[in-house]
Design a protein around this motif. Structure first.
Motif, short mmCIF file in Angstrom:
data_model
loop_
_atom_site.label_atom_id
_atom_site.label_comp_id
_atom_site.label_asym_id
_atom_site.label_seq_id
_atom_site.Cartn_x
_atom_site.Cartn_y
_atom_site.Cartn_z
N CYS A 188 0.84 -1.20 0.00
CA CYS A 188 0.00 0.00 0.00
C CYS A 188 0.88 1.25 0.00
CB CYS A 188 -0.91 0.01 1.22
SG CYS A 188 -2.06 -1.37 1.31
N VAL A 189 0.24 2.38 -0.19
CA VAL A 189 0.92 3.68 -0.15
C VAL A 189 0.36 4.47 1.02
CG1 VAL A 189 1.21 5.89 -1.36
CG2 VAL A 189 1.46 3.73 -2.61
N TRP A 190 1.23 5.18 1.75
CA TRP A 190 0.80 5.99 2.89
C TRP A 190 1.28 7.43 2.71
CZ3 TRP A 190 4.73 8.46 5.36
CH2 TRP A 190 6.03 7.92 5.23
N ALA A 191 0.62 8.35 3.37
CA ALA A 191 1.03 9.75 3.36
C ALA A 191 0.54 10.42 4.64
CB ALA A 191 0.48 10.48 2.13
N THR A 192 1.29 11.40 5.12
CA THR A 192 0.94 12.13 6.33
C THR A 192 0.65 13.58 6.01
OG1 THR A 192 3.28 12.60 6.79
CG2 THR A 192 2.34 10.61 7.76
N ALA A 193 0.07 14.29 6.98
CA ALA A 193 -0.37 15.66 6.76
C ALA A 193 0.77 16.61 6.42
CB ALA A 193 -1.13 16.15 7.99
N ASP A 194 1.99 16.27 6.84
CA ASP A 194 3.13 17.14 6.53
C ASP A 194 3.76 16.84 5.18
OD1 ASP A 194 4.33 14.74 7.03
OD2 ASP A 194 5.50 15.41 8.75
N GLY A 195 3.13 15.97 4.39
CA GLY A 195 3.59 15.69 3.03
C GLY A 195 4.52 14.52 2.89
N ARG A 196 4.89 13.89 3.99
CA ARG A 196 5.71 12.68 3.89
C ARG A 196 4.87 11.54 3.31
NH1 ARG A 196 6.95 10.43 8.42
NH2 ARG A 196 5.44 11.61 9.67
N PRO A 244 1.44 -12.72 8.66
CA PRO A 244 1.84 -11.80 9.72
C PRO A 244 1.03 -10.50 9.69
CG PRO A 244 3.75 -12.65 8.52
CD PRO A 244 2.53 -13.05 7.74
N VAL A 245 0.82 -9.94 10.87
CA VAL A 245 0.04 -8.70 11.00
C VAL A 245 0.97 -7.54 11.33
CG1 VAL A 245 -1.78 -7.53 12.31
CG2 VAL A 245 -2.01 -9.96 11.72
N THR A 246 0.79 -6.44 10.65
CA THR A 246 1.53 -5.21 10.91
C THR A 246 0.58 -4.18 11.52
OG1 THR A 246 3.03 -5.62 9.06
CG2 THR A 246 2.93 -3.37 9.91
N ARG A 247 1.02 -3.52 12.58
CA ARG A 247 0.21 -2.49 13.23
C ARG A 247 0.87 -1.13 13.09
NH1 ARG A 247 -0.28 -7.24 15.80
NH2 ARG A 247 -2.39 -7.90 16.41
N ARG A 248 0.06 -0.15 12.77
CA ARG A 248 0.55 1.23 12.65
C ARG A 248 -0.59 2.16 13.02
NH1 ARG A 248 0.92 -0.90 7.60
NH2 ARG A 248 3.15 -0.56 7.49
N ARG A 249 -0.30 3.44 13.13
CA ARG A 249 -1.33 4.40 13.50
C ARG A 249 -1.38 5.55 12.50
NH1 ARG A 249 -2.01 6.07 19.64
NH2 ARG A 249 -2.76 3.92 19.55
N LEU A 250 -2.58 5.88 12.09
CA LEU A 250 -2.79 7.02 11.21
C LEU A 250 -3.13 8.24 12.05
CD1 LEU A 250 -4.92 5.87 8.12
CD2 LEU A 250 -2.48 6.32 8.24
N ASP A 251 -2.29 9.27 11.98
CA ASP A 251 -2.62 10.52 12.65
C ASP A 251 -3.66 11.27 11.83
OD1 ASP A 251 -0.74 10.03 14.66
OD2 ASP A 251 0.88 10.89 13.45
N ALA A 252 -4.28 12.26 12.46
CA ALA A 252 -5.26 13.08 11.74
C ALA A 252 -4.59 13.72 10.52
CB ALA A 252 -5.83 14.15 12.66
#
Length: 276
Positions: A165-173, A194-202
């Motif tokens: 998948c592709v991810w992106a954060t509010a600061d453009g990373r 296997p399960v990967t855990r991460r957190r999406l910030d606002a």
């Protein structure tokens, strides 16, 4: 040669041409009917809409292939789970025919049904894998399944032979997930995922997609993913609508150089305090 013999030969040739024309017309009609059946299967087995969840914006684009009998089995899905979290899946069935379209429906429905038994993504993929093997089909499917908690932004994901998948954060990373995964569904018994855990910030977002969007004769996979990474980073930094990002990503599918199915599912997290 007599005039009568010449006329008889001409009549026989015309009769043969008419028979060949009728045969070709019947074959074309049969092929068109199979394509129409596959397209109807695709449309009928995909979800009619996306769930509305506070603090989450979902957007999807789906472009099925209609060239000849090249109708595949890409799918996407999003649904509320019994524990209040959101189930998200995307995948691709091997093959491009009516059987692939039908198998796609079995995989998607199987995932939904088994999600009522376990919401843990790794266990869910393992159970779906066993279910598909029990059906005795020669087909298999790649898949990514995510369980998303809108309250705190936690994402738990498992991958069965599917592209990242592709991810992106509010600061453009932005970037590509490099999660460990298991084999495609329907190939190997007793497989582990296997399960990967991460957190999406606002303000963060995730893009789930199939390979028809990013890989083909005219584009390598890494090149296609890099293009989506740039689009996602720009969209997150500019706070663009999730639907606009999904539209931009699917537009790139025209550059890959083939007529495979293409599916995109965008998950944008606004946070639990966002307006509905």
């Amino acid at each position: 040669m007599s005039r009568t013999a010449s006329t008889d030969d001409g009549d026989e040739l015309l009769a043969r041409l008419e028979a060949l024309t009728a045969q070709a017309r019947a074959q074309a009609e049969s092929q068109r009917s199979r394509v129409e059946l596959a397209v109807a299967l695709q449309r009928g087995m995909l979800p009619p809409g996306l769930p509305a969840v506070r603090g989450v914006r979902l957007a999807v684009r789906y472009a099925p292939a209609y060239q000849g009998l090249n109708v595949g089995g890409d799918w996407y899905d999003a649904f509320p789970m019994p524990d209040g979290r959101l189930g998200l899946s995307i995948g691709d069935v091997q093959g491009h025919n009516v059987e692939a379209a039908a198998f796609m429906g079995q995989v998607r429905v199987g995932l939904r049904a088994l999600a009522s038994v376990t919401g843990e993504p790794g266990e869910l993929l393992a159970m779906t894998n066993d279910l598909l093997l029990s059906l005795g089909s020669d087909l298999f499917a790649t898949c990514t399944f995510m369980r998303f908690d809108p309250a705190d932004g936690t994402i738990e994901s498992a991958r069965a032979g599917h592209l990242p998948c592709v991810w992106a954060t509010a600061d453009g990373r932005s970037g590509v997930t490099r999660d460990e995964g298991g084999p495609p569904l329907g190939i190997q018994p007793a497989s582990a995922y296997p399960v990967t855990r991460r957190r999406l910030d606002a303000g963060s977002l995730f893009v789930m997609l199939t390979d028809g969007v990013v890989e083909g004769p005219s584009m390598q996979l890494d090149e296609g993913l890099d293009h989506v990474v740039r689009l996602a980073g720009t969209a997150a930094a500019a706070r663009l609508d999730a639907d606009a990002l999904a539209a931009a990503v699917i537009k790139g599918a025209a550059q890959v150089g083939h007529d495979d199915d293409a599916a995109v599912l965008v998950i944008a997290h606004d946070g639990p305090d966002a307006r509905p």
